[in-house]
Design a protein around this motif. Structure first.
Motif, short mmCIF file in Angstrom:
data_model
loop_
_atom_site.label_atom_id
_atom_site.label_comp_id
_atom_site.label_asym_id
_atom_site.label_seq_id
_atom_site.Cartn_x
_atom_site.Cartn_y
_atom_site.Cartn_z
N GLU A 1 1.30 4.05 1.41
CA GLU A 1 0.90 4.86 2.56
C GLU A 1 2.09 5.69 3.02
N ALA B 1 -3.64 -1.27 15.67
CA ALA B 1 -4.47 -2.41 15.28
C ALA B 1 -3.55 -3.55 14.84
N MET B 2 -3.57 -4.64 15.62
CA MET B 2 -2.72 -5.78 15.26
C MET B 2 -3.41 -6.66 14.23
N GLN C 1 0.99 -10.01 5.96
CA GLN C 1 -0.21 -10.39 6.71
C GLN C 1 -0.37 -11.91 6.80
N ARG D 1 0.86 -1.19 0.00
CA ARG D 1 0.00 0.00 0.00
C ARG D 1 0.90 1.24 0.00
N TYR E 1 3.90 0.47 6.84
CA TYR E 1 4.91 0.34 5.79
C TYR E 1 4.23 0.22 4.43
N ARG F 1 -14.65 -0.34 10.31
CA ARG F 1 -13.57 -0.81 9.44
C ARG F 1 -13.62 -0.11 8.08
P1 AMP Z 1 -6.53 -4.09 7.05
O1 AMP Z 1 -6.33 -5.00 5.87
O2 AMP Z 1 -6.31 -2.65 6.70
O3 AMP Z 1 -7.76 -4.37 7.81
O4 AMP Z 1 -5.33 -4.42 8.04
C1 AMP Z 1 -5.25 -5.59 8.77
C2 AMP Z 1 -3.98 -5.55 9.58
O5 AMP Z 1 -2.86 -5.44 8.71
C3 AMP Z 1 -3.88 -4.32 10.47
O6 AMP Z 1 -4.50 -4.57 11.70
C4 AMP Z 1 -2.39 -4.15 10.61
O7 AMP Z 1 -1.88 -5.02 11.60
C5 AMP Z 1 -1.86 -4.61 9.27
N1 AMP Z 1 -1.59 -3.47 8.36
C6 AMP Z 1 -2.44 -2.82 7.55
N2 AMP Z 1 -1.81 -1.86 6.86
C7 AMP Z 1 -0.52 -1.92 7.22
C8 AMP Z 1 0.67 -1.19 6.84
N3 AMP Z 1 0.64 -0.23 5.93
N4 AMP Z 1 1.83 -1.52 7.44
C9 AMP Z 1 1.88 -2.50 8.37
N5 AMP Z 1 0.82 -3.22 8.74
C10 AMP Z 1 -0.37 -2.94 8.19
#
Ligand code: AMP
Length: 417
Positions: free
Chosen positions: A113, A278-279, A125, A111, A120, A256
């Motif tokens: 970001e 958010a872990m 994941q 991503r 990062y 979410r």
């Molecule tokens: P999401 O897919 O956005 O619901 O994210 C699920 C989990 O992935 C989050 O709770 C974070 O632990 C991790 N996560 C999401 N985006 C990032 C990122 N840019 N860098 C690191 N971890 C991330």
């Protein structure tokens, strides 16, 4: 030197052991709960995420690594796993080939970001998904797996939050109530919220702008607008969680960031983590499989960020160093025999190393120390003439001549205890 890209990381020796530990624990748990691993490509058609993740989300609008490939196709590096998992489920008719459609995957996501601690551009994941199961017990089981992962890793200060965002029946009522409650306050909210009010009003709850918070805190809660089946389902999830003694809190703000969620949503927060706390997060997405061209099957799952789990590991997590033997050679004859022995140990399944460059015994012994070898085997001199090798247990310091034929078994006994 050409440096690595911003927001990407090398996972170096010393750190990688923690990753292996987290991955090992995650895999073992997934398999204990009946999930089977699946590996999907890192690149997919851009369309999959536009349709799946949703074109009103930040992920799709602002953060995708999307490009046109040499064949003229629109491609993207996957920003999340769920649409790929759904695609694979549909494309390979997994519900026919699997006894229960419960799958997990581990791998990198991308991503664009703004990087900061815990956020990062390439991150990793653990993703788990279940298809075709509607009973609230499966929601509770998925949440239990998430919570068990945190417990198994010993992560302190973790908190499970849950919510229900309703379904296509009841959500419009909630959205209308939300907009009505906002009323004249809407123009006072930030630009992003103004846009959200048009595209997906629930997302207003994701707003972090401090000035907006007093207004958002007064807004209605989705759980008060659930239709009867959604309310019953959510009550069922809570009953199961209580029965399993899993502690949770309802967070009305947990909607979410993605478009596809229905009913149950949940996150595990790590309160020692700082801003990016958010872990893991997930929920139910009952319309997504159909929306992506599959049969009308429900889905539920979560994604955990491995970087954040690794950061949150408790200090001093015992990560066993591999137990290995080190072979020291004295003289040329010793070296020839030592090389033979090295190969024999490895063929027998033992981790063994030798120093090829330094020939002095002291230098070799030093290397054995640095590697924290559990057993050192000294090959050469008079003992070799007697058909023996000196085996030293590095923990106790005991040392003795061992007949050549017994060296492998004696070494095994030392390094495997
Ligand atoms: P999401 O897919 O956005 O619901 O994210 C699920 C989990 O992935 C989050 O709770 C974070 O632990 C991790 N996560 C999401 N985006 C990032 C990122 N840019 N860098 C690191 N971890 C991330």
């Amino acid at each position: 030197m050409i440096p690595s890209l911003r927001g990407t990381h090398d996972i170096l020796p010393g750190e990688v052991e923690k990753w292996q530990h987290v991955e090992r624990v995650a895999r073992a748990l997934c398999e204990r709960y009946g999930y089977v691993e699946i590996r999907t490509p890192v690149i997919e058609r851009e369309e999959l995420f536009i349709k799946g993740t949703g074109d009103t989300t930040d992920i799709v609008n602002k953060e995708m690594y999307a490009f046109t490939d040499k064949g003229g196709d629109r491609i993207t590096l996957r920003p999340e796993a769920t649409p790929s998992m759904v695609r694979a489920f549909v494309e390979h008719s997994l519900e026919q080939s699997m006894a229960a459609a419960k799958i997990y995957a581990l791998g990198p996501m991308f991503r664009y970001e703004r990087p900061q601690k815990g956020r990062y551009r390439q991150f990793h994941q653990l993703d788990i998904e279940v298809f075709g199961m509607n009973d609230p017990a499966i929601d509770a089981e998925v949440i239990d797996l998430a919570w068990s992962l945190i417990l198994a890793l010993g992560i302190p200060q973790a908190e499970l939050v849950i919510n229900s965002v309703g379904c296509a029946e009841c959500r419009p009522r909630f959205q209308a109530a939300l907009l009505a409650a906002l009323g004249d306050d809407l123009p006072k909210l930030c630009q992003d919220c103004q846009r959200r009010a048009q595209t997906n009003p629930l997302r207003i709850y994701d707003c972090k702008v401090p000035a907006d918070q007093p207004i958002i805190d007064r807004l209605p809660h989705s759980v008060d607008y659930l239709c009867e089946p959604c309310a019953t389902h959510f009550a069922g999830v809570q009953t199961h969680l209580t029965a399993w003694e899993i502690p949770w809190r309802i967070s009305h703000r947990l909607v979410r960031g993605l478009d596809y969620y229905t009913r149950t949503t949940f996150e595990v927060l790590g309160h020692a983590l700082g801003a990016q706390n958010a872990m893991l997060g997930g929920g139910r997405y009952d319309g997504l499989v159909k929306q992506l061209g599959g049969p009308d099957r429900s889905g539920i799952g979560f994604a955990a960020g491995l970087e954040r789990l690794v950061i949150a590991l408790p200090e001093g997590t015992a990560i066993a160093a591999p137990s290995r033997a080190f072979v020291v050679a004295i003289g040329e004859d010793g070296r020839t025999e030592a090389l033979k022995l090295l190969r024999e140990l490895r063929t027998a399944g033992l981790a063994a190393q030798m120093e090829f460059e330094a020939r002095g015994v002291r230098a070799q012994m030093k290397r054995a120390d640095r590697l924290q070898a559990r057993a050192t085997l000294i090959v050469g001199g008079d003992e070799l003439a007697r058909g023996e090798v000196t085996v030293r247990d590095m923990r106790t310091g005991d040392q003795r001549g061992v007949p050549r034929a017994d060296v492998v078994s004696v070494t095994r006994a030392i390094i495997e205890t």
